[in-house]
Design a protein around this motif. Sequence first.
Motif: not given
Length: 307
Positions: A172-175, A199-203
């Motif tokens: 998955r792409e990072r967001s 899942a890519g949600y880093i913030n």
Amino acid sequence: MAEKHKNEILLESGTNEIEILEFTINENLYGINVAKVREIIMAAPVKSMPHAHPAVEGIFKPRDIVETVIDLPFYLSGEHQEHTSRDLFIVTNFNKMFIAFRVHTVVGISRISWTDIHKPDKTVSGGEDGVATGIAQCGEDLVTILDFERIVAEIAPETSIQMSEIDRMGPRERSDRPIYIAEDSILLAKMISDSLHKAGYINLHMFSNGRELWDAIEPLKKDPEQLLQSVSLIITDIEMPQMDGHRLTKLVKSDQILKRIPLIIFSSLISEEMRIKGKQLGAEEQLTKPEIGHLVDVMDHLLARQK
């Protein structure tokens, strides 16, 4: 009946109130949210199950559903105690499961504000490993609110949030879209955070109750043009000290500026009644724990609409 109807209206309007069922174990007062309780019955014979967790007595079938029985006095003390004919089963319904907890007595129900429930410090809660999620002032009594989700997650890890649901989604792409999350359980907050990071949600901005999250976002309405860049999505539990998720939802969705922020209620308490309340208050989505994969899918959809 009139009083019951009045109480239901209060709860539906997000007035930040809770009904606590008080019970005792070894003369110590504990509490559980009435919304989790299906019924209270006299303790019944239980069929033991091989290779079960030591705190699991076994199963019984009071009606048409087979229910697991957890020996709460043993779980809390680590010592086997003699069962008596006066023991009771508090039959609960959360996370789409029916589980009976053995207790010694039931004291009654107290209706209080979530502001009367305080997060215990680590010397009382035990930190991530603790099962005290709050200390409630019920009249003259201090009542320890137990984290029943945490108890069940320890006894049966497969019933809690599963990282494997994220693994099955593949790459998955990072967001870096800012996500604000209110969750009072230390264990579940970490599990949610770890899963969303994977899942890519880093913030992610984590808050231990609705009050903390509200205090963080309320000043942001001073700059409406930058609002969704400051907080793109809110995820909230329902049960939390100081301010519950329904009250938080009402405050956000009643504000002409902050209501633009999409909000997901992610809770073990999502029933048909709770779903109606959440919809009336304006939540975009309501999901049942521990469906973390479903949560990520809904997050993807809501955030895609902002582009």
